[in-house]
Design a protein around this motif. Structure first.
Motif, PDB file in Angstrom:
ATOM      1  N   LEU A  11       0.834  -1.220   0.000  1.00  0.00           N
ATOM      2  CA  LEU A  11       0.000   0.000   0.000  1.00  0.00           C
ATOM      3  C   LEU A  11       0.861   1.260   0.000  1.00  0.00           C
ATOM      4  O   LEU A  11       0.534   2.231  -0.687  1.00  0.00           O
ATOM      5  CB  LEU A  11      -0.950   0.012   1.200  1.00  0.00           C
ATOM      6  N   ASP A  12       1.952   1.253   0.765  1.00  0.00           N
ATOM      7  CA  ASP A  12       2.871   2.400   0.759  1.00  0.00           C
ATOM      8  C   ASP A  12       3.405   2.641  -0.647  1.00  0.00           C
ATOM      9  O   ASP A  12       3.471   3.787  -1.114  1.00  0.00           O
ATOM     10  CB  ASP A  12       4.051   2.163   1.705  1.00  0.00           C
ATOM     11  N   SER A  13       3.778   1.571  -1.323  1.00  0.00           N
ATOM     12  CA  SER A  13       4.312   1.687  -2.681  1.00  0.00           C
ATOM     13  C   SER A  13       3.242   2.177  -3.644  1.00  0.00           C
ATOM     14  O   SER A  13       3.508   3.016  -4.516  1.00  0.00           O
ATOM     15  CB  SER A  13       4.868   0.345  -3.146  1.00  0.00           C
ATOM     16  N   TYR A  14       2.050   1.662  -3.503  1.00  0.00           N
ATOM     17  CA  TYR A  14       0.926   2.106  -4.341  1.00  0.00           C
ATOM     18  C   TYR A  14       0.712   3.609  -4.162  1.00  0.00           C
ATOM     19  O   TYR A  14       0.589   4.348  -5.141  1.00  0.00           O
ATOM     20  CB  TYR A  14      -0.319   1.302  -3.962  1.00  0.00           C
ATOM     21  N   GLU A  15       0.696   4.057  -2.911  1.00  0.00           N
ATOM     22  CA  GLU A  15       0.553   5.491  -2.636  1.00  0.00           C
ATOM     23  C   GLU A  15       1.665   6.293  -3.301  1.00  0.00           C
ATOM     24  O   GLU A  15       1.409   7.314  -3.950  1.00  0.00           O
ATOM     25  CB  GLU A  15       0.611   5.770  -1.125  1.00  0.00           C
ATOM     26  N   ALA A  30       4.764  -2.791 -11.315  1.00  0.00           N
ATOM     27  CA  ALA A  30       5.474  -1.634 -10.753  1.00  0.00           C
ATOM     28  C   ALA A  30       5.295  -1.561  -9.242  1.00  0.00           C
ATOM     29  O   ALA A  30       6.244  -1.286  -8.504  1.00  0.00           O
ATOM     30  CB  ALA A  30       4.991  -0.343 -11.414  1.00  0.00           C
ATOM     31  N   VAL A  31       4.084  -1.812  -8.778  1.00  0.00           N
ATOM     32  CA  VAL A  31       3.825  -1.762  -7.329  1.00  0.00           C
ATOM     33  C   VAL A  31       4.591  -2.876  -6.625  1.00  0.00           C
ATOM     34  O   VAL A  31       5.224  -2.642  -5.591  1.00  0.00           O
ATOM     35  CB  VAL A  31       2.307  -1.840  -7.036  1.00  0.00           C
ATOM     36  N   ALA A  35       7.579  -2.313  -3.905  1.00  0.00           N
ATOM     37  CA  ALA A  35       7.385  -2.830  -2.544  1.00  0.00           C
ATOM     38  C   ALA A  35       8.400  -3.915  -2.182  1.00  0.00           C
ATOM     39  O   ALA A  35       8.500  -4.304  -1.016  1.00  0.00           O
ATOM     40  CB  ALA A  35       5.975  -3.380  -2.393  1.00  0.00           C
ATOM     41  N   GLY A  36       9.136  -4.408  -3.187  1.00  0.00           N
ATOM     42  CA  GLY A  36      10.101  -5.469  -2.922  1.00  0.00           C
ATOM     43  C   GLY A  36       9.459  -6.820  -2.691  1.00  0.00           C
ATOM     44  O   GLY A  36       9.962  -7.635  -1.917  1.00  0.00           O
TER      45      GLY A  36
END
Length: 175
Positions: A11-15, A30-31, A35-36
């Protein structure tokens, strides 16, 4: 502080991708890469882009409810708290600010996002109205908070000095 879970990292990466690139930059690949996690790991937590939106809306609702609860408990009072956090949430890059910025980026493409935002905005309106007797003054407080937030989000430095004048602003509102 606990290490974020894979779901939180996703979710952090999506944001972050939404904030930096907008909806066009969001792909599941990409997300996951940001996010790894593997794409399979992402799909385990969020089975589609729609599920990512749902996760973001759940996060927005959770953070918004916590924000409202913090406002209710604020020793300086709801109005002062609301105006102060309009600036400090942005300058301190608080979680709700980041989620809000990501949400703004997808609102035009996702009508259901607007519905969640409207619910929170109504709750803010109701809370301010509980603490400001006059309905027009309550609306003005909300507009001032929105303006301070927008200035700070756009990187304008002229909002921060107003923090030193919150008592004066509150006194004017009371008149």
């Amino acid at each position: 502080m606990a290490k974020p879970t894979a779901k939180e990292r996703i979710l952090d990466s999506y944001e972050e991708i939404l904030i930096e690139q907008g909806p066009g930059g969001v792909t599941l690949d990409a997300v996951a890469a940001h996010a790894g996690v593997s794409k399979g790991g992402l799909l385990y937590h969020f089975g589609s882009k729609e599920a990512l939106v749902d996760g973001l809306m759940e996060r927005l609702a959770t953070l918004s409810e916590a924000d409202l609860e913090e406002a209710r408990k604020a020793p300086e009072g709801v109005v002062s708290w609301y105006l102060r956090t309009a600036i400090t949430d942005v300058t301190q890059q608080k979680a709700l600010h980041r989620t809000t910025m990501a949400t703004i980026r997808i609102m035009l493409n996702e009508p259901r996002v607007s519905e969640v935002v409207q619910v929170y905005n109504q709750k803010v309106h109701d809370l301010i109205s509980e603490h400001v007797d006059d309905p027009l003054t309550a609306e003005l407080v909300i507009l001032v908070g929105d303006g301070l937030y927008l200035r700070a989000a756009l990187g304008r430095d002229d909002a921060s000095p107003l923090l030193d004048r919150l008592d004066e602003i509150k006194a004017r509102i009371a008149r």
